[in-house]
Design an enzyme around this catalytic site. Sequence first.
Site, PDB file in Angstrom:
ATOM      1  N   ASP A   1       1.265  -1.062   0.456  1.00  0.00           N
ATOM      2  CA  ASP A   1       0.138  -0.491  -0.332  1.00  0.00           C
ATOM      3  C   ASP A   1       0.367   1.586   0.203  1.00  0.00           C
ATOM      4  O   ASP A   1       0.609   2.003  -0.827  1.00  0.00           O
ATOM      5  CB  ASP A   1      -0.854  -0.038   1.352  1.00  0.00           C
ATOM      6  CG  ASP A   1      -2.492   1.199   0.916  1.00  0.00           C
ATOM      7  OD1 ASP A   1      -2.656   1.242  -0.279  1.00  0.00           O
ATOM      8  OD2 ASP A   1      -2.344   1.577   2.300  1.00  0.00           O
TER       9      ASP A   1
ATOM     10  N   CYS B   1     -10.838   3.358  -5.189  1.00  0.00           N
ATOM     11  CA  CYS B   1     -10.019   3.371  -4.963  1.00  0.00           C
ATOM     12  C   CYS B   1      -9.969   4.095  -3.097  1.00  0.00           C
ATOM     13  O   CYS B   1     -11.104   3.438  -2.125  1.00  0.00           O
ATOM     14  CB  CYS B   1      -7.920   3.698  -4.523  1.00  0.00           C
ATOM     15  SG  CYS B   1      -7.523   3.532  -3.500  1.00  0.00           S
TER      16      CYS B   1
ATOM     17  N   TYR C   1     -12.503   2.538   0.321  1.00  0.00           N
ATOM     18  CA  TYR C   1     -12.176   2.627   1.268  1.00  0.00           C
ATOM     19  C   TYR C   1     -12.660   3.103   2.100  1.00  0.00           C
ATOM     20  O   TYR C   1     -13.376   2.926   3.435  1.00  0.00           O
ATOM     21  CB  TYR C   1     -10.755   3.452   0.941  1.00  0.00           C
ATOM     22  CG  TYR C   1      -9.217   2.050   1.276  1.00  0.00           C
ATOM     23  CD1 TYR C   1      -8.580   2.588   2.292  1.00  0.00           C
ATOM     24  CD2 TYR C   1      -9.274   0.910  -0.362  1.00  0.00           C
ATOM     25  CE1 TYR C   1      -7.497   1.408   1.752  1.00  0.00           C
ATOM     26  CE2 TYR C   1      -8.718  -0.299  -0.460  1.00  0.00           C
ATOM     27  CZ  TYR C   1      -7.891   0.559   0.145  1.00  0.00           C
ATOM     28  OH  TYR C   1      -6.467  -0.786   0.159  1.00  0.00           O
TER      29      TYR C   1
ATOM     30  N   TYR D   1     -10.153   5.282   7.615  1.00  0.00           N
ATOM     31  CA  TYR D   1     -10.748   5.679   6.235  1.00  0.00           C
ATOM     32  C   TYR D   1     -12.343   5.422   6.880  1.00  0.00           C
ATOM     33  O   TYR D   1     -13.285   5.661   5.771  1.00  0.00           O
ATOM     34  CB  TYR D   1     -10.387   4.144   4.926  1.00  0.00           C
ATOM     35  CG  TYR D   1      -9.261   4.176   4.956  1.00  0.00           C
ATOM     36  CD1 TYR D   1      -8.613   4.368   3.964  1.00  0.00           C
ATOM     37  CD2 TYR D   1      -8.504   3.002   5.851  1.00  0.00           C
ATOM     38  CE1 TYR D   1      -7.755   4.954   3.736  1.00  0.00           C
ATOM     39  CE2 TYR D   1      -7.031   3.361   5.172  1.00  0.00           C
ATOM     40  CZ  TYR D   1      -6.694   4.397   3.665  1.00  0.00           C
ATOM     41  OH  TYR D   1      -5.277   3.356   3.820  1.00  0.00           O
TER      42      TYR D   1
ATOM     43  N   GLU E   1      -8.605  -2.915  -7.524  1.00  0.00           N
ATOM     44  CA  GLU E   1      -8.816  -3.236  -6.184  1.00  0.00           C
ATOM     45  C   GLU E   1      -9.161  -4.713  -5.748  1.00  0.00           C
ATOM     46  O   GLU E   1      -8.711  -4.919  -4.789  1.00  0.00           O
ATOM     47  CB  GLU E   1     -10.336  -3.092  -5.573  1.00  0.00           C
ATOM     48  CG  GLU E   1      -9.580  -0.848  -5.484  1.00  0.00           C
ATOM     49  CD  GLU E   1      -8.958  -0.302  -4.871  1.00  0.00           C
ATOM     50  OE1 GLU E   1      -9.245  -0.519  -3.696  1.00  0.00           O
ATOM     51  OE2 GLU E   1      -7.606   0.267  -5.146  1.00  0.00           O
TER      52      GLU E   1
END
Length: 223
Positions: A44, A135, A139, A164, A206
């Site tokens: 990440d 993304c 998230y 998030y 993803e």
Amino acid sequence: MKFSQRLVTELKPIWEANHHHPFVQELADGTLDIEKFKFYMVQDYVYLIDYAKLFALGAIKATDLAVEGKFAELLSETLNTEMSLHRAYAKEFGIGEDELENANPTPVTLSYTNYMLSVGQSGGLDKVLVALLPCMWSYNQIGHLLKDSPGAKHPLYANWVAMYSDDEYTDLTNWTIDLLDQITAGKSEEELKELTEIFKNTTRYEYLFWDMAYNHQDWPKIN
């Protein structure tokens, strides 16, 4: 129907598959193998380095000064704040800065970031947005889904869920969605189909990213 609503409606099976991936489900349960999360954390970080470049492309392609400024702010926040927090969080898992800085992208990470940057460079701001939004948006949704889960109380995973699902990240996500709806209003069906395909591909990536982390998929060991 706004374009963002159309995307979620048309791509619902793929979109929801991300939410139900074993990595996410075990993160929610607080049962995710820490080694899998550590592998995810390193990749990440590698991903974020290139993801930040999409914000730079957004600033370049913006035709409105306020939008240009917002993307410049996002670029600075990602590089100077988010990645610093990421390094601090990684230390809780025993991952040092050297390991993060020297990590190589896996095939999935490399393919995903190259695709986003290629798309972002090939067109206008609309393409930048549909490349980066899956993304950010997924998230944020996953963060909210996990807010009341055991994972939100896990000694190591709680910070990830909080990051998030917080109001600031939600506001940023909503701003990006609203911007996409604004600039796609009045576009032809042909243009919208092209943008939908890009959004679909990055949503698929993803899923592949979760899969890569869960199964520790790296380059084959060839001597």
